[in-house]
Design an enzyme around this catalytic site. Sequence first.
Site, short mmCIF file in Angstrom:
data_model
loop_
_atom_site.label_atom_id
_atom_site.label_comp_id
_atom_site.label_asym_id
_atom_site.label_seq_id
_atom_site.Cartn_x
_atom_site.Cartn_y
_atom_site.Cartn_z
N ASP A 37 44.99 36.25 41.96
CA ASP A 37 46.01 37.17 42.32
C ASP A 37 45.91 38.71 42.04
O ASP A 37 45.27 38.67 40.88
CB ASP A 37 47.54 36.57 41.88
CG ASP A 37 47.95 35.63 42.70
OD1 ASP A 37 47.36 34.88 43.54
OD2 ASP A 37 49.32 35.28 42.25
N HIS A 180 44.54 35.06 37.98
CA HIS A 180 44.59 36.56 38.18
C HIS A 180 43.44 37.10 38.16
O HIS A 180 42.52 36.90 36.85
CB HIS A 180 45.76 36.91 37.42
CG HIS A 180 47.08 36.34 37.74
ND1 HIS A 180 47.55 35.18 37.07
CD2 HIS A 180 47.90 36.96 38.39
CE1 HIS A 180 48.56 34.91 37.63
NE2 HIS A 180 49.03 35.85 38.17
#
Length: 231
Positions: A37, A180
């Site tokens: 992400d 992430h």
Amino acid sequence: MVIRSFAWTFALWALLAPAAVHTSERCPGGVIALTFDDGPLPSTSELLDVLRREGLRGTFFVVGENVERSPDLARRILAEGHAIASHSHTHSDLTKQTGIAITSELVRSRQAIRDVTGANVEFVRLPYGESNDEVSRSLSALGLTDVVWTVDSHDWKGVNATDIVRAVRSTQSGGVVLLHDAAPHTRDALPLIAAYLRDNRICAGRLAHTTHRMPVSNWDSRAFYVHAEEW
């Protein structure tokens, strides 16, 4: 009466049973999806270097305004065999916005990705995983599919590489792992993740629609209908 009772029991089991294990000759240990992400960010470049070196592919949920700032990185994601999806345009909590603002966030992100990479996204990960009826209606109207996760690596909390790998090891076949781009120890964890997948003949796969209800880890009220399958 016994037959009818058995049929009802089987129907109930089929409804509540977990998603089927996805295996093949190439991936006898199953398939999981590695998802990243918040990019593209400066850290995305090093992340892509490690993924290429380890022979792993993943799905990048990108923020539209970051795509506009770093178009070369966005194009590199696709050029190196990864998938790209939307993480909204500004990474704001859509549940705190009106229907018009929600639609704008989703449309602007999709358009930025299309303009820069030529890709037409179908999957969206909502900021913070938060959704409500208004957000769901906007997604449906735009033909977009909500993707949450079955395992949160907690890399965003700054946990170390060992903890990140432990989270990945807990992922069942078909599951989706939340990672992430900018998390400090995710790059360090990737070689260990790659070794674990190789040793157990598990494939890092792509996202695909499923009819199975995929529960979100530590979030009883949320579920989604996307799982991992072979590329």
